[in-house]
Scaffold this active site. Structure first.
Site, PDB file in Angstrom:
ATOM      1  N   CYS A 336       0.892  -1.288  -0.027  1.00 23.94           N
ATOM      2  CA  CYS A 336       0.276   0.014   0.026  1.00 23.94           C
ATOM      3  C   CYS A 336       0.834   1.571   0.695  1.00 23.94           C
ATOM      4  CB  CYS A 336      -0.671  -0.231   0.914  1.00 23.94           C
ATOM      5  SG  CYS A 336      -0.814  -1.012   2.530  1.00 23.94           S
ATOM      6  N   ARG A 365       6.584 -10.918   4.785  1.00 27.67           N
ATOM      7  CA  ARG A 365       6.781 -11.384   6.548  1.00 27.67           C
ATOM      8  C   ARG A 365       7.687 -11.668   7.244  1.00 27.67           C
ATOM      9  NH1 ARG A 365      -0.203 -10.129   5.596  1.00 27.67           N
ATOM     10  NH2 ARG A 365       0.146  -8.377   4.445  1.00 27.67           N
ATOM     11  N   GLN A 383       0.732 -11.028  -3.279  1.00 29.63           N
ATOM     12  CA  GLN A 383      -0.956 -10.385  -2.948  1.00 29.63           C
ATOM     13  C   GLN A 383      -0.932 -10.232  -4.480  1.00 29.63           C
ATOM     14  OE1 GLN A 383      -0.295  -8.042   0.149  1.00 29.63           O
ATOM     15  NE2 GLN A 383      -1.806  -8.837   1.237  1.00 29.63           N
ATOM     16  N   ASP A 385      -2.786  -7.789  -5.297  1.00 29.23           N
ATOM     17  CA  ASP A 385      -3.351  -5.582  -4.523  1.00 29.23           C
ATOM     18  C   ASP A 385      -4.324  -5.409  -5.359  1.00 29.23           C
ATOM     19  OD1 ASP A 385      -3.186  -4.871  -1.947  1.00 29.23           O
ATOM     20  OD2 ASP A 385      -1.581  -5.230  -1.871  1.00 29.23           O
ATOM     21  N   HIS A 387      -5.721  -1.230  -4.503  1.00 32.04           N
ATOM     22  CA  HIS A 387      -6.434   0.391  -3.936  1.00 32.04           C
ATOM     23  C   HIS A 387      -7.631   1.179  -4.720  1.00 32.04           C
ATOM     24  CE1 HIS A 387      -2.971  -1.881  -1.545  1.00 32.04           C
ATOM     25  NE2 HIS A 387      -3.960  -0.947  -0.830  1.00 32.04           N
ATOM     26  N   LYS A 467     -14.275  -4.447   7.078  1.00 28.39           N
ATOM     27  CA  LYS A 467     -13.907  -4.767   6.098  1.00 28.39           C
ATOM     28  C   LYS A 467     -14.565  -5.797   5.610  1.00 28.39           C
ATOM     29  CE  LYS A 467     -11.211  -8.116   8.785  1.00 28.39           C
ATOM     30  NZ  LYS A 467      -9.404  -9.086   9.092  1.00 28.39           N
ATOM     31  N   HIS A 513      -8.541  -1.270   0.393  1.00 26.13           N
ATOM     32  CA  HIS A 513      -7.521  -2.390  -0.187  1.00 26.13           C
ATOM     33  C   HIS A 513      -8.581  -3.450  -0.412  1.00 26.13           C
ATOM     34  CE1 HIS A 513      -3.880  -3.816   1.668  1.00 26.13           C
ATOM     35  NE2 HIS A 513      -4.088  -4.356   1.837  1.00 26.13           N
TER      36      HIS A 513
END
Length: 634
Positions: A336, A365, A383, A385, A387, A467, A513
């Site tokens: 992000c 991670r 991911q 991912d 946004h 979420k 996100h």
RNA sequence: GCUCAAGUAGCUCAGCAGGUAGAGCACCUCCUUGGUAAGGAGGAGGUCAUCGGUUCGAGUCCGAUCUUGAGCUCCA
């Protein structure tokens, strides 16, 4: 005076005097009485011998319902505790609930239970169940209960009691010589428990807190019949065959190498092909849905992570800094901040919104060594991912589109069942309560509008926003989280993101996100397990194996290969000097969707013989006819 | 990270009262040229996870480390 009992079908049974649910069941049918486990009186779960003294609604639960199973397994856990106390009197009991599939009970003793002891306990449980020991409920004051468990030396029970208000009525259940603190309800007697299997042992912290003492847990399951137990054990065996770690090895898809490091995945050619197909499809779909694809670096300066806040709230999951010319850089645990930086690279107008920035972004991670698990839980993963940065007015339509997009995409991979969760504001959180309200309601409205069933996970949101999570249900019933749609009130503020509205004034955008697949690694693993390795044609790394009967057909086989490749099929020729049965077996074990068998006959007639994986021979046909057949399946 | 268990050939596994490492499959070579889930023969392949200890001698016993598994805790 008569007591009217309303049954679930709306019919009413009347009794002149107090009656027990068991009697009502008996009056409906003896079979129901025999199968009943507990009763729900006006929505409250009670024992079958609970006395009904006034008008009420009554529902009986058998092993078929969730509550029925729960009580059945909970009662079995008491039975196990009884067996353990008889065999090992010095062991202290703690808690033993029912779980999704079976039950467990945590015991305090110095050494773990061995397999032999497990067998011993199981044997004793069977013995005790045959005694038809009645589960007797007793209600008493807290002081009385404390007295009882103090005399028994059950310290853990005393600890639980200490947390219950002094004025509450406590209940205990006793079967034979075993008494346990318990709310109930329970089975009438241990004789109802017909088939028992203790499955495994493990350590577990008292109250799930790693600062507490490690207890010894025994997991088990039970059923009203031997047949059901057998079916369940077979189901476990099937699950093991579908394990993505086994399939990954068998089909040569990926590996994790000691020297490379735990939790770091090596994608072999076949696995990489599947991943490539997933990612290509993902990119195409995102472009169709108005996303812009971006690429971002794998590391970023400390100041970036300070701005985003990750160094504050996410540091324990991040790898330590690397020094670059005296400056700290961190490898990214999330994408992000980079996407935010792309947004901030320009002055933005409301005309540009919604801006949807997507990336298959690889993140790293730190995961504690004990939690790593195949591809499901790794230290480096990608991911899918994106946004979405939008105006408040665009929020609803964006969320709605997103949910539809996510479900469509998951369905395209063959998944059919989904579990949807709406997670709301936790106690510790950032952002304006009004924003939370707006965002949560937007999520809820979208789910309602789409007519989707969902559960609310109260207080389960991230600290930076509410979420929606979508979990995929596996073919064998396990749920895996993939899609997550999270509001973020944190980063737009931290990065001071703005857009110029039609009023020529700066506004703060909303930011969502989201990941649809979650992580490519986990999604891949779930996909593999769901299909048991038999991937749909469009995802198979090798779609078709061409098998010449003898070496004399090699040239013809190569010609077929060429034509198939020209048409975009992924195929290979098995050129090995082996008999056809051997090559067929090999292609079957590799789970290749189709085989194309070519011998003397086919070469003479210019045909091919098609065979479908797990199905068998489909007969001879022209290559065109074969292509048509394959085309329809892809 | 914690508890318990495990690590032997590419894979699946055997081996042990401590005495020079074994099978099947896969791989390589040769024979066989075959019609829908394993044709035959031969061969190559292992510092028994790593390091240290006990011992005349350790894959086998002990310790540490690494990794894996089942859970706990945490998460995509």
């Amino acid at each position: 005076m008569s007591i009217n009992i309303t049954l679930p079908d709306g019919s009413v049974k009347s009794y002149e005097s107090p009656v027990k649910p068991l009697q009502v069941a008996q009056d409906i049918s003896p079979r129901l009485a025999d199968a009943s486990i507990l009763a729900e009186v006006d929505g409250v779960a009670v024992d079958l011998d609970h006395e009904i003294v006034q008008d009420c609604s009554l529902m009986l639960h058998t092993f078929k319902t969730e509550q029925g199973k729960e009580v059945y397994w909970h009662s079995t856990s008491h039975l196990m505790a009884q067996a353990v106390k008889q065999l090992f009197p010095s062991v202290k009991v703690t808690i033993g609930p029912a779980i999704e599939q079976g039950f467990y009970y945590d015991f305090d003793r110095d050494t773990p239970f061995t397999d032999e002891e497990l067998a011993q306990i199981e044997e004793r449980m069977v013995f005790l169940s045959k005694q038809n020991l009645v589960y007797q409920r007793k209600e008493l004051s807290k002081a009385e209960a404390v007295e009882i468990f103090k005399n028994m030396g059950e310290d853990y029970k005393l600890e639980i009691l200490a947390e219950i208000p002094d004025t509450d009525v406590i209940s205990t259940y006793q079967q034979g010589d075993f008494i346990d603190l318990c709310r109930g309800p329970h089975l009438l007697d241990t004789g109802k428990i017909k088939a028992i299997k203790l499955l495994k042992t493990s350590g577990a912290y008292w109250r799930g807190d790693e600062k507490n003492k490690m207890l010894h847990r025994i997991y088990g399951i039970s059923f009203p019949s031997k047949k059901e137990l057998e079916e369940y054990l077979e189901f476990l065996r099937q699950a093991a065959l579908r394990d993505h770690r086994k399939l990954g090895k068998d089909l040569d898809l990926f590996s994790i190498n000691d020297e490379v490091g735990p939790g770091l995945v090596l994608w072999h050619p076949n696995g990489a092909m599947i991943r490539h197909l997933i990612e290509s499809y993902w990119k195409e779909e995102h472009l169709k849905h108005g996303y812009k694809l971006v690429y971002t670096p794998h590391v970023g300066r400390a100041s970036l992570w300070e701005t985003s806040g990750h160094l504050g709230f996410y540091k324990e999951n991040m790898y330590s800094a690397m020094d670059v010319e005296g400056q700290d850089y961190y490898i990214k645990p999330m994408n992000c901040p980079f996407h935010m930086a792309i947004y901030n690279s320009n002055l933005r107008s409301y005309r540009e919104l919604p801006l949807r920035l997507g990336e298959l972004g690889t993140v790293y991670r730190y995961e504690r060594s004990g939690v790593l698990h195949g591809l499901m839980r790794v230290r480096g993963f990608t991911q899918d991912d994106a946004h979405i940065i939008c105006t408040p007015e665009q929020l609803d339509s964006e969320v709605e589109k997103l949910i539809v997009f996510a479900l469509d995409m998951l369905k395209h991979f063959g998944f059919k069942e989904f579990l949807i969760y709406l997670s709301t504001q936790p106690d510790a959180s950032v952002g304006d309560p009004k924003d939370w309200e707006v965002a949560t309601e937007s999520l809820r409205r979208s789910l309602e509008k789409l007519g989707l069933a969902y559960d609310v996970d109260k207080g389960g949101g991230a600290f930076y926003g509410p979420k929606i999570d979508i979990k995929i249900k596996d073919a064998i019933g396990r749920a895996w989280q993939c899609t997550t749609i999270q509001f973020d009130f944190n980063e737009p503020t931290r990065f001071n993101m703005t857009y110029i509205g039609s009023d020529n004034v700066q506004h703060r955008p909303y930011m969502i996100h989201r990941a649809i697949l979650g992580s490519v690694e986990r999604f891949f693993a779930t996909l593999l397990e769901y299909h048991g390795g038999n991937l749909p044609l469009w995802l198979a790394p090798v779609q078709l194996m061409i098998l010449p009967i003898t070496e004399a057909q090699l040239d013809y086989a190569r010609k077929i290969e060429e034509q198939l490749q020209m048409r975009g099929f992924r195929c290979e020729v098995d050129t090995r000097n082996e008999k056809i049965g051997y090559k067929v077996r090999d292609a079957e074990l590799k789970k290749i969707p189709y085989m194309c068998i070519v011998g003397k006959k086919e070469e003479e007639n210019g045909t091919v013989t098609l065979r479908e994986h797990t199905v068998g021979d489909l007969g001879s046909m022209s290559l065109e006819a074969a292509l048509e057949k394959l085309g329809l399946k892809s």
